[in-house]
Design a protein around this motif. Structure first.
Motif, PDB file in Angstrom:
ATOM      1  N   SER A 176      46.315   6.077 -34.854  1.00  0.00           N
ATOM      2  CA  SER A 176      47.666   6.484 -34.476  1.00  0.00           C
ATOM      3  C   SER A 176      48.488   5.229 -34.236  1.00  0.00           C
ATOM      4  O   SER A 176      47.949   4.118 -34.176  1.00  0.00           O
ATOM      5  CB  SER A 176      47.653   7.363 -33.218  1.00  0.00           C
ATOM      6  OG  SER A 176      47.400   6.567 -32.065  1.00  0.00           O
ATOM      7  N   LYS A 177      49.792   5.401 -34.055  1.00  0.00           N
ATOM      8  CA  LYS A 177      50.650   4.242 -33.809  1.00  0.00           C
ATOM      9  C   LYS A 177      50.359   3.595 -32.465  1.00  0.00           C
ATOM     10  O   LYS A 177      50.719   2.430 -32.230  1.00  0.00           O
ATOM     11  CB  LYS A 177      52.119   4.647 -33.886  1.00  0.00           C
ATOM     12  CG  LYS A 177      52.606   4.924 -35.298  1.00  0.00           C
ATOM     13  CD  LYS A 177      54.072   5.308 -35.330  1.00  0.00           C
ATOM     14  CE  LYS A 177      54.969   4.169 -34.903  1.00  0.00           C
ATOM     15  NZ  LYS A 177      56.400   4.506 -35.049  1.00  0.00           N
ATOM     16  N   ASP A 178      49.723   4.340 -31.562  1.00  0.00           N
ATOM     17  CA  ASP A 178      49.430   3.799 -30.230  1.00  0.00           C
ATOM     18  C   ASP A 178      48.017   3.235 -30.113  1.00  0.00           C
ATOM     19  O   ASP A 178      47.624   2.749 -29.053  1.00  0.00           O
ATOM     20  CB  ASP A 178      49.635   4.894 -29.169  1.00  0.00           C
ATOM     21  CG  ASP A 178      51.089   5.336 -29.077  1.00  0.00           C
ATOM     22  OD1 ASP A 178      51.972   4.459 -29.154  1.00  0.00           O
ATOM     23  OD2 ASP A 178      51.335   6.548 -28.951  1.00  0.00           O
ATOM     24  N   SER A 179      47.239   3.306 -31.199  1.00  0.00           N
ATOM     25  CA  SER A 179      45.876   2.767 -31.160  1.00  0.00           C
ATOM     26  C   SER A 179      45.920   1.242 -31.077  1.00  0.00           C
ATOM     27  O   SER A 179      46.713   0.600 -31.769  1.00  0.00           O
ATOM     28  CB  SER A 179      45.102   3.199 -32.404  1.00  0.00           C
ATOM     29  OG  SER A 179      45.002   4.606 -32.487  1.00  0.00           O
ATOM     30  N   PRO A 180      45.074   0.630 -30.255  1.00  0.00           N
ATOM     31  CA  PRO A 180      45.090  -0.828 -30.113  1.00  0.00           C
ATOM     32  C   PRO A 180      44.607  -1.526 -31.376  1.00  0.00           C
ATOM     33  O   PRO A 180      43.664  -1.092 -32.022  1.00  0.00           O
ATOM     34  CB  PRO A 180      44.142  -1.075 -28.939  1.00  0.00           C
ATOM     35  CG  PRO A 180      43.226   0.108 -28.927  1.00  0.00           C
ATOM     36  CD  PRO A 180      44.055   1.267 -29.380  1.00  0.00           C
ATOM     37  N   LEU A 181      45.274  -2.626 -31.710  1.00  0.00           N
ATOM     38  CA  LEU A 181      44.919  -3.459 -32.844  1.00  0.00           C
ATOM     39  C   LEU A 181      44.770  -4.902 -32.392  1.00  0.00           C
ATOM     40  O   LEU A 181      45.380  -5.310 -31.406  1.00  0.00           O
ATOM     41  CB  LEU A 181      45.999  -3.404 -33.934  1.00  0.00           C
ATOM     42  CG  LEU A 181      46.301  -2.055 -34.580  1.00  0.00           C
ATOM     43  CD1 LEU A 181      47.510  -2.185 -35.494  1.00  0.00           C
ATOM     44  CD2 LEU A 181      45.102  -1.547 -35.350  1.00  0.00           C
ATOM     45  N   THR A 182      43.979  -5.653 -33.109  1.00  0.00           N
ATOM     46  CA  THR A 182      43.887  -7.097 -32.890  1.00  0.00           C
ATOM     47  C   THR A 182      44.380  -7.801 -34.150  1.00  0.00           C
ATOM     48  O   THR A 182      43.922  -7.496 -35.255  1.00  0.00           O
ATOM     49  CB  THR A 182      42.448  -7.528 -32.574  1.00  0.00           C
ATOM     50  OG1 THR A 182      42.066  -7.000 -31.308  1.00  0.00           O
ATOM     51  CG2 THR A 182      42.348  -9.051 -32.514  1.00  0.00           C
ATOM     52  N   ILE A 183      45.336  -8.707 -33.963  1.00  0.00           N
ATOM     53  CA  ILE A 183      45.836  -9.513 -35.072  1.00  0.00           C
ATOM     54  C   ILE A 183      45.369 -10.935 -34.839  1.00  0.00           C
ATOM     55  O   ILE A 183      45.748 -11.576 -33.855  1.00  0.00           O
ATOM     56  CB  ILE A 183      47.368  -9.459 -35.171  1.00  0.00           C
ATOM     57  CG1 ILE A 183      47.847  -8.008 -35.328  1.00  0.00           C
ATOM     58  CG2 ILE A 183      47.859 -10.307 -36.349  1.00  0.00           C
ATOM     59  CD1 ILE A 183      49.350  -7.864 -35.358  1.00  0.00           C
ATOM     60  N   GLU A 184      44.528 -11.431 -35.748  1.00  0.00           N
ATOM     61  CA  GLU A 184      43.965 -12.772 -35.617  1.00  0.00           C
ATOM     62  C   GLU A 184      44.578 -13.690 -36.664  1.00  0.00           C
ATOM     63  O   GLU A 184      44.751 -13.296 -37.818  1.00  0.00           O
ATOM     64  CB  GLU A 184      42.451 -12.728 -35.809  1.00  0.00           C
ATOM     65  CG  GLU A 184      41.731 -11.870 -34.775  1.00  0.00           C
ATOM     66  CD  GLU A 184      40.290 -11.604 -35.165  1.00  0.00           C
ATOM     67  OE1 GLU A 184      39.392 -12.019 -34.410  1.00  0.00           O
ATOM     68  OE2 GLU A 184      40.075 -10.990 -36.230  1.00  0.00           O
ATOM     69  N   CYS A 185      44.901 -14.906 -36.255  1.00  0.00           N
ATOM     70  CA  CYS A 185      45.417 -15.922 -37.166  1.00  0.00           C
ATOM     71  C   CYS A 185      44.324 -16.960 -37.395  1.00  0.00           C
ATOM     72  O   CYS A 185      43.814 -17.563 -36.440  1.00  0.00           O
ATOM     73  CB  CYS A 185      46.664 -16.581 -36.591  1.00  0.00           C
ATOM     74  SG  CYS A 185      47.425 -17.785 -37.700  1.00  0.00           S
ATOM     75  N   TYR A 186      43.946 -17.154 -38.656  1.00  0.00           N
ATOM     76  CA  TYR A 186      42.876 -18.082 -39.019  1.00  0.00           C
ATOM     77  C   TYR A 186      43.423 -19.221 -39.871  1.00  0.00           C
ATOM     78  O   TYR A 186      44.408 -19.052 -40.624  1.00  0.00           O
ATOM     79  CB  TYR A 186      41.792 -17.367 -39.839  1.00  0.00           C
ATOM     80  CG  TYR A 186      40.875 -16.483 -39.035  1.00  0.00           C
ATOM     81  CD1 TYR A 186      39.740 -16.989 -38.413  1.00  0.00           C
ATOM     82  CD2 TYR A 186      41.133 -15.119 -38.922  1.00  0.00           C
ATOM     83  CE1 TYR A 186      38.882 -16.177 -37.703  1.00  0.00           C
ATOM     84  CE2 TYR A 186      40.278 -14.290 -38.206  1.00  0.00           C
ATOM     85  CZ  TYR A 186      39.155 -14.823 -37.590  1.00  0.00           C
ATOM     86  OH  TYR A 186      38.313 -13.998 -36.882  1.00  0.00           O
TER      87      TYR A 186
END
Length: 511
Positions: free
Chosen positions: A192-202
């Motif tokens: 869903s739009k409220d589900s937590p996400l992790t955005i990682e920069c490599y």
């Protein structure tokens, strides 16, 4: 339903994304990143189909009452079908007879016990996507003598708490303030739009040991707020402090330059619009298969009725694909054999006709195949080019007539092809047509050339340097799926995404 990740230079987003970005990829491939995805359990995208069932005319097994008593349930009967039978109906609904087999004084006989209606509806969530355009500023350098080569990975959390990648950006060389091409996230992948996400920069390293620059934890709703307010968020890193961990906030920032939510057309939308998948078959009759009259031949026809690998591949693929083809008339060819009183042919009509190549139904393919075994002399070498060209010609003729058809060629082979470059030339040309090629390798041969044709590692390139606009080949060695019930799942894994990529490449939209 396909790979959602790009190569080093491309901006290929998830299935359901904008095909324009996919079309601009070069033919590179990032094996190091693929290994990262697989290590985290990435399994690709699928469509969520909801089924509703209703029954009529059921036999009354209760003498005095219709109340449900779970401990006293009676078997009323059964009905079976494949999902493709349902979704290919114009109204997404299929009605079946409920059959009950009963013992009488004679042999077992079937008896109708009512009707079962099954309706299929694709979940709206599987069509909803968010297009994101992300950028960063003030990224720290992870390289001693040069700037970093940053890329982003977006991951979701499973119920067990494990992070699973769902998409990534392209890699930008030597830039501490990168602006990435748009990426597309399917709401179904996220939850869903409220589900937590992790955005990682490599920081990209060619050895696959990418350096983590920083990360953030946000939901799609949080990213939408960042976009609407024009604000940013700081990246952080996690550092161990004693037995606990502590987040270190960095100067590096993430910005959301665009956030666009829309509904994408799906595979089932095109079926509802009237598109068909037209099935075609090409069978290897080269001498390396062995004498069909001997038990150790790959073409041996068992009197007991047990299918050989060629027959199994035809039945497995045909069982599903037949329902997407309305007239059930299938072009069928053989290659690598010498028909009676003729030279070796690398594309002959399986039905023995010199005028037409079609047969009636899956059983027609099976009958023509068995008949051909006794009417041709196995020869060689193994050459694919002519059958790919024949399939491409049919697809092109259909395209010129503006028919709503997409063609699927199944090639079943046991050998190493001798016309690799010629076949690559034919496939590069065919990539621009409504065509996919499924290859099943039977027997114990070395299938390295087939893996090249599969183009999962590198886009195919023609003799004249033209790169295929998309990947249209899926190769499966039969020996790798022998332990399962069917080769079907592995064989058809990429077909929906190949179909959708063609539609978006050509900007074809159902109305």
């Amino acid at each position: 339903m396909g790979n959602c990740c790009s190569d080093e230079n491309g901006g290929h987003s998830g299935v359901g994304g904008n095909g324009a970005y996919a079309a601009n990829q070069n033919n590179g491939h990032n094996e190091a990143f693929d290994a990262l995805l697989k290590s985290r359990g990435y399994q690709g995208l699928y469509s969520h189909v909801e089924l509703s069932l209703s029954a009529t005319g059921l036999r009354d097994r209760d003498v005095l009452s219709k109340m449900l008593k779970l401990e006293e349930q009676d078997f009323l009967g059964e009905a079976s079908c494949t999902l493709s039978e349902i979704v290919t109906k114009s109204n997404g609904s299929l009605t079946l007879d409920i059959i009950r087999g009963e013992q009488s004084s004679g042999p077992t006989h079937a008896q109708k016990s009512g009707k079962l209606t099954i309706c299929a509806e694709e979940s709206v969530a599987s069509k909803t996507t968010v297009e994101l355009k992300l950028r960063c500023s003030e990224l720290v350098s992870k390289d001693l003598f040069s700037k970093s080569d940053p890329f982003l990975v977006i991951s979701k959390y499973t119920e067990s708490g494990m992070m699973v990648p769902i998409c990534k950006t392209e890699i930008i060389k030597d830039d501490h303030s990168p602006k990435w091409k748009p990426i597309i996230v399917n709401i179904q992948q996220v939850g869903s739009k409220d589900s937590p996400l992790t955005i990682e920069c490599y920081d990209f390293n060619s050895n696959g040991k990418h350096d983590l620059i920083g990360k953030i934890q946000k939901s799609l709703s949080d990213l939408e707020v960042l976009h609407s307010t024009g604000s940013s968020t700081n990246l952080f890193t996690s550092a161990a402090v004693g037995q606990s961990s502590q987040n270190k906030v960095l100067k590096s920032q993430l910005f959301v330059d665009s956030f666009f939510e829309k509904t994408q057309h799906t595979f089932l939308d095109y079926l509802a619009w009237g598109y068909e998948l037209n099935f075609m078959v090409a069978i290897d009759f080269t001498a390396s298969n062995g004498n069909p009259r001997l038990h150790d031949s790959l073409h041996y026809i068992d009197p007991s009725g047990r299918p050989n690998d060629y027959q199994r591949a035809i039945l497995d693929a045909g069982e599903v694909l037949q329902f997407y083809d309305r007239d059930r008339r299938y072009p069928a060819w053989g290659f690598g054999a010498r028909p009676i009183d003729g030279p070796v042919s690398h594309c002959f009509n399986l039905n023995g006709s010199s005028d037409y190549c079609e047969v009636e139904g899956i059983q027609g393919i099976m009958t023509a195949y068995m008949s051909a075994l006794f009417n041709v002399s196995l020869a060689g070498p193994t050459i694919f080019g002519p059958v790919v060209t024949s399939a491409a010609d049919i697809a092109n003729q259909s395209l010129m007539k503006r028919e709503r058809k997409y063609f699927v060629l199944l090639i079943i082979t046991d050998g190493v092809i001798t016309d690799l470059q010629e076949t690559m030339d034919a496939l590069v040309h065919a990539a621009d047509l409504p065509l996919s090629v499924l290859i099943v390798g039977v027997g114990g041969a070395d299938f390295k050339e087939m893996e090249i044709l599969d183009a999962d590692k590198q886009r195919l390139e023609s003799t004249h340097g033209r790169v295929a606009v998309r990947d249209i080949v899926q190769f499966v060695p039969f020996r790798d799926v022998q332990s399962g019930d069917s080769v079907l799942q592995a064989l058809l894994a990429e077909l929906p995404s190949q179909f959708l990529e063609y539609m978006r490449l050509k900007r074809i939209q159902p109305t």
